[in-house]
Design an enzyme around this catalytic site. Structure first.
Site, PDB file in Angstrom:
ATOM      1  CG  HIS A  64      -2.137  -0.911   0.979  1.00 22.52           C
ATOM      2  ND1 HIS A  64      -3.319  -0.781   1.680  1.00 22.52           N
ATOM      3  CD2 HIS A  64      -2.329  -1.939   0.125  1.00 22.52           C
ATOM      4  CE1 HIS A  64      -4.177  -1.706   1.269  1.00 22.52           C
ATOM      5  NE2 HIS A  64      -3.593  -2.420   0.320  1.00 22.52           N
ATOM      6  CG  HIS A 242      -4.577 -11.777  -1.298  1.00 25.09           C
ATOM      7  ND1 HIS A 242      -5.609 -11.246  -2.022  1.00 25.09           N
ATOM      8  CD2 HIS A 242      -3.904 -10.711  -0.793  1.00 25.09           C
ATOM      9  CE1 HIS A 242      -5.563  -9.920  -1.967  1.00 25.09           C
ATOM     10  NE2 HIS A 242      -4.532  -9.570  -1.236  1.00 25.09           N
TER      11      HIS A 242
HETATM   12  C1  HEM Z   1      -3.833  -6.364  -6.931  1.00 24.79           C
HETATM   13  C2  HEM Z   1      -4.933  -6.392  -6.324  1.00 24.79           C
HETATM   14  C3  HEM Z   1      -5.167  -6.539  -4.851  1.00 24.79           C
HETATM   15  C4  HEM Z   1      -6.378  -6.348  -4.268  1.00 24.79           C
HETATM   16  C5  HEM Z   1      -7.680  -5.961  -4.971  1.00 24.79           C
HETATM   17  C6  HEM Z   1      -6.214  -6.587  -2.853  1.00 24.79           C
HETATM   18  C7  HEM Z   1      -7.233  -6.476  -1.923  1.00 24.79           C
HETATM   19  C8  HEM Z   1      -7.135  -6.858  -0.597  1.00 24.79           C
HETATM   20  C9  HEM Z   1      -8.222  -6.816   0.358  1.00 24.79           C
HETATM   21  C10 HEM Z   1      -9.631  -6.303   0.072  1.00 24.79           C
HETATM   22  C11 HEM Z   1      -7.762  -7.310   1.525  1.00 24.79           C
HETATM   23  C12 HEM Z   1      -8.569  -7.488   2.827  1.00 24.79           C
HETATM   24  C13 HEM Z   1      -8.675  -6.160   3.529  1.00 24.79           C
HETATM   25  C14 HEM Z   1      -9.760  -6.136   4.586  1.00 24.79           C
HETATM   26  O1  HEM Z   1     -10.825  -6.730   4.365  1.00 24.79           O
HETATM   27  O2  HEM Z   1      -9.544  -5.504   5.652  1.00 24.79           O
HETATM   28  C15 HEM Z   1      -6.383  -7.661   1.333  1.00 24.79           C
HETATM   29  C16 HEM Z   1      -5.548  -8.197   2.292  1.00 24.79           C
HETATM   30  C17 HEM Z   1      -4.215  -8.437   2.107  1.00 24.79           C
HETATM   31  N1  HEM Z   1      -3.471  -8.104   0.986  1.00 24.79           N
HETATM   32 FE1  HEM Z   1      -4.182  -7.577  -0.814  1.00 24.79          FE
HETATM   33  N2  HEM Z   1      -4.911  -6.930  -2.609  1.00 24.79           N
HETATM   34  C18 HEM Z   1      -4.221  -6.901  -3.786  1.00 24.79           C
HETATM   35  C19 HEM Z   1      -2.858  -7.136  -3.959  1.00 24.79           C
HETATM   36  C20 HEM Z   1      -1.981  -7.402  -2.938  1.00 24.79           C
HETATM   37  C21 HEM Z   1      -0.536  -7.417  -3.072  1.00 24.79           C
HETATM   38  C22 HEM Z   1       0.235  -7.142  -4.365  1.00 24.79           C
HETATM   39  C23 HEM Z   1      -0.048  -7.709  -1.834  1.00 24.79           C
HETATM   40  C24 HEM Z   1       1.397  -7.828  -1.366  1.00 24.79           C
HETATM   41  C25 HEM Z   1       2.456  -7.673  -2.114  1.00 24.79           C
HETATM   42  C26 HEM Z   1      -1.184  -7.902  -0.950  1.00 24.79           C
HETATM   43  C27 HEM Z   1      -1.095  -8.276   0.364  1.00 24.79           C
HETATM   44  C28 HEM Z   1      -2.180  -8.481   1.212  1.00 24.79           C
HETATM   45  C29 HEM Z   1      -2.079  -9.120   2.514  1.00 24.79           C
HETATM   46  C30 HEM Z   1      -0.814  -9.726   3.107  1.00 24.79           C
HETATM   47  C31 HEM Z   1      -3.353  -9.063   3.091  1.00 24.79           C
HETATM   48  C32 HEM Z   1      -3.762  -9.551   4.503  1.00 24.79           C
HETATM   49  C33 HEM Z   1      -3.454  -8.417   5.482  1.00 24.79           C
HETATM   50  C34 HEM Z   1      -3.774  -8.730   6.945  1.00 24.79           C
HETATM   51  O3  HEM Z   1      -4.154  -9.836   7.295  1.00 24.79           O
HETATM   52  O4  HEM Z   1      -3.596  -7.782   7.760  1.00 24.79           O
HETATM   53  N3  HEM Z   1      -2.326  -7.678  -1.653  1.00 24.79           N
HETATM   54  N4  HEM Z   1      -6.014  -7.356   0.044  1.00 24.79           N
END
Ligand code: HEM
Ligand SMILES: *[C@@H]1O[C@H](CO)[C@@H](O)[C@H](O)[C@H]1NC(C)=O
Length: 369
Positions: A64, A242
């Protein structure tokens, strides 16, 4: 034809390599802060041992940060009277966590080398150490980023794709970032920038279709320039991050109640803790990877193949489009995923860093000096 494709890939590579900030280097702090890596690593390990999810939260902070005006530590700034920052932007509000852990890591680093290491670089090392601690691949982190002196809520709202995104939106967001280089800007003196961007998007599309065709027909697309370009391309995907972490009901409610491209028993399972009516249980959590949300493995891709992706945007990667074959490859070949992931993280870390005399080295990651 093969020659032509290779030439295109080479051209794209040259642009991407030109983009990948020559100023960053893995040894940037080797004399000014020799204990940097060990200091960060032990702080990350202790945070994760207290709370296993923290590894996911820290990795996501780096993503982010980088997707909003580059990897410049802007996500860490608290709101001030002169700007509204990113912490309360839609993708982060009630969702992004780990800021206090970053503060602890920064203090530990300030103790061993005061005023030397940027918050942006601390995030980059922290992301790597989180992945490694959870069993994922390692890579050499390039360093030398400086910290921004401002942050933008609007840029965060626009820069981070929402979970309702379809495949084209995800791909074009990546293309825009991968190619918004200084070199490109320099080139745009020759071409008009919009025309150039359109051309590059078109090349990407052709390239991708070409790759898919050769994969389908069983031919090795394996021209090395094209392979390299695919590594870079691969971070368009939520790219397996994810495989760890949690999402809130509000991020996947519409999918589990309304979409048809998901396994029905999986939908029922998730519905149990995520009520249909919006406003109730919005913050209830579910793991992004059904099986092993604290192991950095390739189960995420196996789930996509069996229609058990939690977010709409996750399942988009395996819904008959151009990324299907990449998902299948990763589902069947964990080593292939892990090495592509490491390359993609390095590329993500190269997005528009502040270097030289731009920005500053913040003393406290939450505010400018
Ligand atoms: C490209 C499209 C992506 C979308 C649309 C997306 C969207 C999301 C969403 C909606 C969540 C859950 C947030 C919540 O409900 O509070 C999430 C969690 C997460 N995302 Fe993504 N994400 C994307 C790419 C990435 C990338 C590139 C990374 C890392 C390099 C990443 C790492 C994570 C991680 C590790 C979590 C879990 C965080 C936690 O448990 O605190 N995401 N993401
Ligand atoms: C499902 O779709 C209907 C029709 O578009 C909509 O009214 C409803 O709010 C959606 N339900 C959820 C849980 O998103």
């Amino acid at each position: 034809m093969a020659f032509f494709k290779n030439a295109i890939c080479l051209a794209i590579l040259v642009i991407l390599i030109g983009n990948s900030s020559a100023q960053l280097s893995t040894g940037f702090y080797s004399t000014s802060c020799p204990n940097l890596f060990s200091t960060v690593k032990s702080a990350v390990q202790s945070a994760i041992s207290k709370e296993a999810r923290m590894g996911a939260s820290l990795l996501r902070l780096f993503f982010h940060d980088c997707f909003v005006n580059g990897c410049d530590g802007s996500i860490l700034l608290d709101d001030t009277s002169s700007f509204t920052g990113e912490k309360n932007a839609n993708p982060n509000r009630n969702s992004a966590t780990g800021f206090d852990v970053v503060d602890n890591i920064k203090s530990a680093v300030e103790n061993v080398c005061p005023g030397v290491v940027s918050c942006a670089d601390i995030l980059a090392i922290t992301a790597r150490d989180s992945v490694v601690t959870l069993g994922g691949p390692t890579w050499n982190v390039k360093l030398g980023r400086r910290d921004s002196r401002t942050a933008s809520q609007a840029a965060a709202n626009n820069g981070i794709p929402p979970p309702t995104s379809n495949l084209n939106a995800l791909i074009s967001r990546f293309s825009a970032l991968g190619l918004s280089s200084r070199d490109l800007v320099a080139l745009s003196g020759l071409f008009s920038l919009p025309a150039l961007l359109t051309f590059i998007l078109l090349v990407f599309k052709l390239l991708d279709e070409g790759l898919q065709r050769s994969i389908r027909s069983g031919k090795d697309p394996g021209i090395s320039f094209c392979k390299l370009t695919r590594y870079i391309y691969s971070f368009a995907n939520p790219a397996g991050s994810h495989t760890i972490g949690q999402a809130r009901c509000t991020s996947f409610r519409a999918r589990i109640y309304n979409e048809t491209n998901l396994d029905s028993s999986f939908a029922r399972l998730r519905q149990r803790n995520c009520p249909r009516a919006s406003g109730s249980g919005d913050n209830n959590l579910a793991p992004l990877d059904l099986q092993t949300p604290t192991n950095f493995d390739n189960d995420y891709f196996k789930n996509l193949v069996t229609q058990r992706g939690l977010l709409h945007s996750d399942q988009q990667l395996f819904s008959g489009g151009s990324t299907n074959s990449i998902v299948s490859t990763y589902a069947n070949n964990p080593n292939n995923f892990q090495s592509d992931f490491a390359s993609a993280m390095i590329k993500m870390g190269d997005i528009s860093p502040l270097t030289g005399s731009n920005g500053e080295i913040r003393k406290n990651c939450r505010r400018i000096n």
